[in-house]
Design an enzyme around this catalytic site. Structure first.
Site, short mmCIF file in Angstrom:
data_model
loop_
_atom_site.label_atom_id
_atom_site.label_comp_id
_atom_site.label_asym_id
_atom_site.label_seq_id
_atom_site.Cartn_x
_atom_site.Cartn_y
_atom_site.Cartn_z
CB CYS A 1 -0.93 -0.01 1.20
SG CYS A 1 -2.10 -1.36 1.17
N1 NAD Z 1 -2.75 -6.36 1.76
C1 NAD Z 1 -3.21 -5.28 2.39
O1 NAD Z 1 -2.94 -5.09 3.55
C2 NAD Z 1 -4.11 -4.28 1.69
C3 NAD Z 1 -4.74 -3.30 2.48
C4 NAD Z 1 -5.59 -2.39 1.86
C5 NAD Z 1 -5.80 -2.46 0.49
N2 NAD Z 1 -5.17 -3.41 -0.27
C6 NAD Z 1 -5.45 -3.45 -1.70
O2 NAD Z 1 -6.26 -4.58 -1.97
C7 NAD Z 1 -5.94 -5.11 -3.26
C8 NAD Z 1 -5.57 -6.58 -3.16
O3 NAD Z 1 -4.41 -6.69 -2.36
P1 NAD Z 1 -3.96 -8.06 -1.69
O4 NAD Z 1 -2.94 -7.68 -0.68
O5 NAD Z 1 -5.11 -8.88 -1.26
O6 NAD Z 1 -3.26 -8.78 -2.96
P2 NAD Z 1 -2.78 -10.31 -3.05
O7 NAD Z 1 -1.70 -10.34 -4.06
O8 NAD Z 1 -2.54 -10.86 -1.68
O9 NAD Z 1 -4.06 -11.07 -3.61
C9 NAD Z 1 -4.58 -10.85 -4.87
C10 NAD Z 1 -5.12 -12.17 -5.41
O10 NAD Z 1 -5.75 -11.89 -6.66
C11 NAD Z 1 -5.50 -12.99 -7.52
N3 NAD Z 1 -5.71 -12.55 -8.90
C12 NAD Z 1 -4.95 -11.77 -9.69
N4 NAD Z 1 -5.52 -11.58 -10.88
C13 NAD Z 1 -6.70 -12.25 -10.85
C14 NAD Z 1 -7.75 -12.44 -11.79
N5 NAD Z 1 -7.71 -11.88 -13.01
N6 NAD Z 1 -8.78 -13.20 -11.42
C15 NAD Z 1 -8.84 -13.78 -10.19
N7 NAD Z 1 -7.89 -13.63 -9.26
C16 NAD Z 1 -6.83 -12.88 -9.59
C17 NAD Z 1 -4.07 -13.39 -7.19
O11 NAD Z 1 -3.80 -14.72 -7.59
C18 NAD Z 1 -4.05 -13.23 -5.67
O12 NAD Z 1 -4.42 -14.41 -5.00
C19 NAD Z 1 -4.83 -4.23 -3.82
O13 NAD Z 1 -5.39 -3.22 -4.61
C20 NAD Z 1 -4.23 -3.61 -2.57
O14 NAD Z 1 -3.63 -2.36 -2.84
C21 NAD Z 1 -4.33 -4.33 0.31
#
Ligand code: NAD
Length: 448
Positions: free
Chosen positions: A286
């Site tokens: 983030c």
């Molecule tokens: N991790 C955090 O603490 C956090 C906090 C707030 C916001 N966010 C936001 O949330 C969003 C997701 O982050 P995250 O940390 O969960 O990411 P992550 O990488 O842990 O998980 C994303 C998942 O999406 C899957 N994926 C990718 N493309 C795909 C598709 N076309 N179809 C289906 N699945 C698909 C990946 O395989 C993965 O399992 C991002 O925009 C991030 O900025 C994350």
């Protein structure tokens, strides 16, 4: 009002209330999986969509790949109807689809929306009347209206359009940012208010009704862009304030003042001050990334976001500062980085998490290697570290049973499981970037 008009949100609202609504969550990562579990606890049957076959298989076997989520939680969710799939055809069975896929930066430090557009393109052919699609991925203001809605409209074969009110045919679209703070157990997820902005009040209210089942409070705003910008403001606020203390740390070091002591004193002020702490650089999905989504978008409006750029410059310089301080500390012992054996303590981007995305440890290891140091690492969360988008390390965890073999131990991540007193006692030199050795007095410690 014409009473013959059909309220097209009514049926979904009823299903939300009775828990019959089918909720699909796309992206079973750090955000999507915990969200799926929260809905499962509320007795919704959840379908988790992910393109990673290993994740789908693990989940369907009742397993977990995130340290803080136990297999028992996945198995309990399965009993409530949870299953995972890579088959987008199942989207048509969902009443609500929530997108939680990555939004990284590309090699030019520009937004990489390919995961979002890939997901939306996969959903579009299976869209049906009355469905609610919510984007949760962090992104620049305008993404929902300018990217997601057009792709959904163009990609569905039945010519469905976004419904801007409850009486229009079509599908509903909203944006609601994720506000999780991994590793922070002081606030229950349920107590974090959920901000929701919809393409029209009907989408907003429907999305708010969905989230009210798992969050104690929703905060509705007038548009998806306001919700998108809210998330960015929160993270830019952190990024800029961390840069401020990172710069002040460097000044305080020169002045012989302990900035951590200063912050502890300043935070006793009951108003107008919030404590932020310096460190070896930014990490995670983030804070190092999100601000640059806005600076990129700002260019479209011929505007430079100078605070973001300055903060980025200071924060991304911190790993170099750590290297400089480590070299100086070795120099005092008539050693140089070249040929020294260095143990980097902690790989994760912050304390007690199993996430190394954008972690400053990765940069520090690479910079140390560039200077000819022989580098090892220890992190209880990572038995090995291989290749990622921005690193290529190929290393194995080193146990802490022979610390004396290292010329220096550099504390980059202050995991709470480490016994810092023992680490200091057994090491030749400790470079502490986190104030983890606070209260330990030893000439071996160099705080930086
Ligand atoms: N991790 C955090 O603490 C956090 C906090 C707030 C916001 N966010 C936001 O949330 C969003 C997701 O982050 P995250 O940390 O969960 O990411 P992550 O990488 O842990 O998980 C994303 C998942 O999406 C899957 N994926 C990718 N493309 C795909 C598709 N076309 N179809 C289906 N699945 C698909 C990946 O395989 C993965 O399992 C991002 O925009 C991030 O900025 C994350």
């Amino acid at each position: 009002m014409n009473v013959s008009l059909l309220d097209r949100t009514q049926e979904t609202n009823r299903k939300i209330e009775t828990r019959e609504a089918r909720i699909g969550i796309v992206g079973m990562g750090y955000v999507g999986l915990p969200l799926a579990l929260l809905f499962s606890e509320e007795r919704f049957a959840i379908t988790g969509f992910d393109i990673d076959p290993k994740k789908v298989e693990t989940l369907n076997h009742g397993g977990s790949y995130i340290v803080r989520i136990g297999s028992s939680e996945i198995q309990a969710a399965q009993k409530a109807g949870f299953s995972a799939t890579a088959d987008y055809r199942q989207i048509s069975q969902m009443d609500v689809v929530i997108i939680c896929v990555p939004t990284p930066l590309n090699e030019y430090h520009e937004p990489d929306l390919s995961y979002v557009t890939g997901t939306v393109n996969s959903i579009a052919p299976h869209l049906r009347e009355g469905q609610l699609i919510i984007l949760e991925s962090t992104t620049y203001p305008g993404t929902t209206e300018e990217v997601v809605v057009p792709l959904l409209e163009q990609g569905n074969p039945s010519g469905l359009r976004v419904a801007r009110d409850a009486y229009s045919p079509g599908f509903f679209v909203a944006f609601s940012p994720e506000r999780e703070d991994p590793g922070n157990d002081t606030v229950a997820r349920r107590d974090i208010p959920k901000v929701v902005g919809g393409c029209g009040p009907a989408a907003r209210d429907l999305a708010s009704a969905v989230y009210k089942t798992i969050f104690n409070r929703t905060v509705t705003v007038s548009s998806p862009a306001v919700a998108e910008m809210t998330k960015l403001l929160e993270n830019i606020y952190r990024c800029v304030n961390i840069a401020l203390v990172n710069e002040l740390k460097q000044l305080c070091m020169r002045m012989g003042i302990d900035l951590f002591e200063v912050i502890d004193a300043a935070k006793t002020k009951p108003f107008g001050f919030q404590a932020f702490y310096p460190g070896p650089g930014l990490g995670g999905h983030c804070i190092p990334i999100d601000p640059f989504y806005l600076s990129w978008k700002a260019k479209e409006f011929d505007f430079r976001t100078r605070f973001i750029e300055l903060a980025g410059e200071i924060n991304s310089g911190m790993p170099y500062y750590v290297i400089e301080k480590t070299a100086l500390a070795l120099n005092r012992q008539s050693k140089c980085l070249n040929g020294s054996r260095i143990l980097v303590l902690g790989l994760a981007y912050k304390r007690d998490v199993d996430d190394l995305r954008e972690s400053p440890s990765l940069t520090i290891i690479e910079l140390l290697r560039e200077q000819g140091a022989i580098v090892a690492y220890n992190d209880p969360y990572f038995p090995t570290v291989g290749h990622g988008r921005h690193y290529d390390l190929d290393m194995t965890n080193t146990p802490l049973d022979n610390l004396a073999q290292f010329d220096a131990v550099v504390i980059v991540t202050d995991h709470s499981t480490y016994d810092y007193k023992t680490i200091v006692d057994q090491s030749q030199l400790v470079v502490d970037t986190r104030n983890a050795t606070k209260g330990i007095h030893s000439p071996k410690i160099v705080r930086c």
